[in-house]
Design an enzyme around this catalytic site. Structure first.
Site, PDB file in Angstrom:
ATOM      1  N   GLY A 103       0.971  -0.424   0.188  1.00  0.00           N
ATOM      2  CA  GLY A 103       0.272   0.674   0.874  1.00  0.00           C
ATOM      3  C   GLY A 103       1.125   1.308   1.947  1.00  0.00           C
ATOM      4  O   GLY A 103       0.985   1.012   3.136  1.00  0.00           O
ATOM      5  N   GLU A 161      13.682  -2.776  -1.574  1.00  0.00           N
ATOM      6  CA  GLU A 161      13.122  -1.966  -2.654  1.00  0.00           C
ATOM      7  C   GLU A 161      14.220  -1.212  -3.383  1.00  0.00           C
ATOM      8  O   GLU A 161      14.179  -1.030  -4.593  1.00  0.00           O
ATOM      9  CB  GLU A 161      12.102  -0.959  -2.087  1.00  0.00           C
ATOM     10  CG  GLU A 161      11.509  -0.062  -3.156  1.00  0.00           C
ATOM     11  CD  GLU A 161      10.543   0.984  -2.612  1.00  0.00           C
ATOM     12  OE1 GLU A 161       9.956   1.691  -3.451  1.00  0.00           O
ATOM     13  OE2 GLU A 161      10.388   1.113  -1.392  1.00  0.00           O
ATOM     14  N   SER A 216       2.993   5.062   1.515  1.00  0.00           N
ATOM     15  CA  SER A 216       2.838   6.517   1.574  1.00  0.00           C
ATOM     16  C   SER A 216       1.383   6.902   1.818  1.00  0.00           C
ATOM     17  O   SER A 216       0.463   6.229   1.365  1.00  0.00           O
ATOM     18  CB  SER A 216       3.270   7.142   0.257  1.00  0.00           C
ATOM     19  OG  SER A 216       4.627   6.928   0.027  1.00  0.00           O
TER      20      SER A 216
END
Lengths: 397, 377
Positions: free
Chosen positions: A127, A244, A129
């Protein structure tokens, strides 16, 4: 310099390859070949097999259940998974959340969540953007207001991949609006079953459904679900974002995709001969293969030069070029199938709709994947953001 | 030279643009796309009532004697509106073949029914092996007493599911790639021996795989001369290419405008993203790509009645260029919209999909660059 590979790495590669060949569920190959939608269980089947073997979390330290591999071994492992066309393990928990919990979480959080991530018991989504905060992530606004022993959360998160499967979501929330926007962000773990959470599917232009908008209305989150300190979430998130971006060049997957593309171009006809013999088309495939080769050695240099996992700004460069190569493969695949790019498997189902595939079975994937691949230069930090990072951190501009 | 539009053309533009503004928003369009039929018969009747279906046809059949520039204006506006209804397939493509190659009787029989909105036409020309080569035809029409027997398969026939009549390319002599020996037939879709497999297309339309098994055709179904259908086909296809370029121009204009609005509104890092130079330059490059596309489409449209080689060269130049700018503008519009550009909820993705498929239609960039090069030697 020496491009020969150490014998132990060769043996390791063989071990990995043999394991995948023996244990990867073949029904998943069929499903992907028919471009059928994958279920949560499909992902978990493979997850559990890797978990049982002790290979589910290559990047984790041994003390938390990682295999204790070198960075080269991890690279080989990922290469073999890609080459075999295996479905990806979900990165949100394994490579994104877990390192944050290890570094910034408390003992209780680590003991509770990490084993459940390893086993696949909990499915996590991200959670970050918000509708108003994309590339400028630090401008996120979703407030979490302290009320007794809870935070009360209101607002929306968006582009949430597989929220429909998730048991938990890790969120960046705003706990303080004064001062610099990077300050006042906190890192919260939220149980998706909490009352007040709704998941709205977002259908993408390729007809697929992976992403969602997640709404929070007076969602009460116990304060023990705060990771680290209140208002320091941005620091943790930045650490996580670099995780990421790792492994995103996807060279091995692109190699497999180009091989498949060559096969398509050998089958498809152009003026009676194989398309691959069309000089314009074969030139384009060759150019793509050359770019992929350059990318491959860019990645190898990064992997073999860096002693740590942190590839630094190389990660941005690898993501930039890797995503462009993927998109170009998609372009050529669509070009290769000609008019059979038109039939749309995920279009409206009506009373007289045909049974797919229409045309050769490899064609039905060409259109949707071309459109879907546009996301690769947007997600995980858009190409514009990546170039900004390189300009700043490498060039000092 | 004069690149201004006549009063009549401005009227066509205003008529279509008003229709789209009032009745063809994205929501209305998607409702049609997702409906059982996949098009709106009401809209089709409205096109007839507005006179749009009559534009290119000769007066003696009830037409308005309009020029290619007249239909270009209509196609541009349809492109802006992402119109699904088969104006291109029926009026431009099949209608073009009928107008150029039909006998007086054939025209009398079919054109008034196109104009009134009664009949929808589709042209079945592609085969699974043919790619963009219009002469690569395996479908055969064998001469028999008083007519022909049609056998073969056609691929990705746009508007096939809606069509009442098909114009089918078939081989009456010669071998698979010969231009000589190609003939065109006007076929009732309900004829015995025709079976269709209908499906949605990725740009929101519908198409069919059609097979013909011993379909009996009368002599009257032949369009133009036997074995000499290729030139007729190519002339009509070139006109269709120019029209689809105009559709792309309309879609590109809408996409550029939408993206320009977005970069002025969307704020990140405390300012509209249009303040960033990296975005500004790309908006400018998109504008230039659009202006080039408009210019080359006008060029091609104005050369449609020139000598054959000039027509062919002009059309291929336009179609190649359009394919390039459509891809560029489509991809950039999605990129600049970020995640929003990836959703089905904004019109951006729908324009991008249509523009992508226009590149594929009637020859992609590679095909037309090659055709242009061959004609230039």
């Amino acid at each position: 310099m020496d491009i020969s590979i150490a014998i132990e790495d060769v043996l390791f590669r063989e071990e990995v390859r043999d394991f995948i060949q023996e244990h990867y569920p073949s029904y998943l190959h069929d499903k992907i070949a028919k471009s059928e939608e994958l279920t949560k269980e499909d992902f978990l089947v493979w997850h559990r097999i890797l978990h049982k073997k002790g290979w589910i979390a290559p990047s984790w330290p041994k003390e938390y259940g990682g295999p204790g591999w070198t960075s080269v071994q991890r690279f080989i492992f990922n290469e073999e998974l890609s080459a075999a066309g295996a479905i990806t393990t979900m990165p949100f928990s394994l490579t994104m959340l877990a390192p944050v919990l290890m570094q910034y979480g408390n003992e209780k959080q680590r003991e509770y969540f990490l084993p459940r991530i390893l086993s696949g018991e909990d499915w996590w989504c991200q959670g970050y953007s918000e509708p108003g905060a994309g590339s400028d992530l630090a401008s996120l606004r979703m407030p979490a207001v302290r009320d007794g022993d809870d935070y009360v959360v209101n607002g929306s998160k968006t582009w949430t991949t597989f929220a429909q499967f998730a048991d938990w979501i890790f969120c960046l929330v705003r706990t303080n609006s004064d001062g610099k926007k990077q300050m006042g962000i906190s890192f919260l773990l939220i149980d998706m079953k909490t009352p007040g959470i709704t998941v709205r599917p977002i259908r993408t232009l390729d007809g697929g459904y992976d992403i969602n908008e997640v709404h929070f209305e007076n969602v009460r989150v116990p304060i023990e679900n705060l990771v680290g300190e209140e208002n320091f979430g941005w620091t943790y998130a930045k650490a996580l974002l670099s995780h990421e971006r790792g492994g995103i060049a996807d060279v091995a997957r692109s190699e497999v995709a180009i091989k498949a593309l060559r096969k398509i171009a050998t089958t498809e006809l152009s003026d009676g001969g194989p398309l691959i013999e069309n000089t314009i088309f074969s030139k384009k495939i060759a150019e793509l293969e050359i770019d992929l080769l350059a990318l491959k050695y860019l990645e190898l240099r990064a992997v073999f030069n860096e002693k740590s996992d942190d590839l630094g700004p190389n990660v941005s460069i690898l993501k930039l070029k890797g995503s462009e190569v993927q998109q170009r493969i998609g372009e050529l695949r669509l070009e290769a199938v000609g008019y059979y790019g038109f039939p749309f498997k995920y279009g409206p189902q009506t009373s007289n709709t045909a049974i797919f595939p229409v045309g050769p079975s490899y064609t039905q994937f060409a259109g949707p994947s071309y459109f879907n691949l546009r996301k690769t230069t947007i997600y995980g930090g858009s190409s514009e953001i990546q170039r900004g990072i390189v300009a700043k951190s490498v060039l000092g501009l | 030279m004069d690149f201004s539009f006549s009063e009549e053309q401005e009227l066509y533009r205003a008529t279509v643009s008003r229709f789209i503004q009032n009745q063809y928003g994205l929501e209305a369009r998607q409702k049609i796309v997702n409906s059982d039929l996949g098009m709106s018969r009401e809209n089709w009747q409205q096109f007839a009532d507005l006179g749009l279906l009559a534009i290119p046809f000769a007066e003696e059949y009830g037409g308005l004697e309009g020029s290619a520039v007249d239909t270009m204006v209509v196609m541009e506006e349809f492109g802006r509106g992402l119109v699904i209804e088969p104006y291109f397939e029926t009026v431009i493509f099949s209608g073009g073949i009928l107008s150029i190659g039909g006998s007086n009787e054939q025209k009398q029989q079919y054109i008034p029914r196109i104009i009134s909105g009664e009949c929808i036409f589709a042209t079945a020309f592609a085969e699974s092996q043919s790619r963009y080569n219009l002469a690569d035809i395996k479908t055969t029409a064998k001469v028999r007493n008083g007519g022909f027997i049609l056998n073969g398969k056609k691929s990705v026939v746009w508007a096939g599911p809606w069509a009442d009549y098909l114009i089918v390319t078939a081989r009456t002599s010669g071998s698979q790639f010969d231009e000589k020996g190609v003939s065109l037939f006007l076929v009732d879709k309900n004829s015995e021996g025709i079976s269709l497999k209908n499906y949605p297309t990725i740009d929101g339309g519908r198409a069919s795989e059609i097979s013909f098994e011993n379909v009996e055709l009368s002599d009257e179904s032949l369009l133009g001369h036997i074995d000499d259908g290729f030139d007729l086909l190519e002339a009509a296809v070139d006109r269709a290419r120019a029209a689809i370029c105009a559709e792309a121009v309309g879609a590109m204009k809408a996409l550029h405008e939408t993206t320009l609005d977005y970069v002025k509104l969307r704020e990140q890092f405390g300012v509209p993203i249009g303040n960033f130079q990296v975005i500004q330059h790309r908006m400018v490059d998109m504008l230039i790509a659009y202006e080039e596309a408009v210019s080359i489409t006008y060029m091609a449209t104005l050369h449609l009645d020139h000598p054959v080689e000039e027509r062919q060269k002009s059309v291929s130049a336009a179609k190649a260029k359009i394919g390039q700018s459509a891809r560029y503008i489509g991809q950039e519009a999605v990129q600049i919209h970020g995640g929003m550009g990836m959703t089905d909820e904004l019109n951006v993705g729908h324009y991008f999909k249509r523009l992508t498929m226009i590149d594929v239609s009637l020859g992609n960039q590679d095909y037309h660059v090659r055709r242009f090069a061959d004609l230039t030697q």
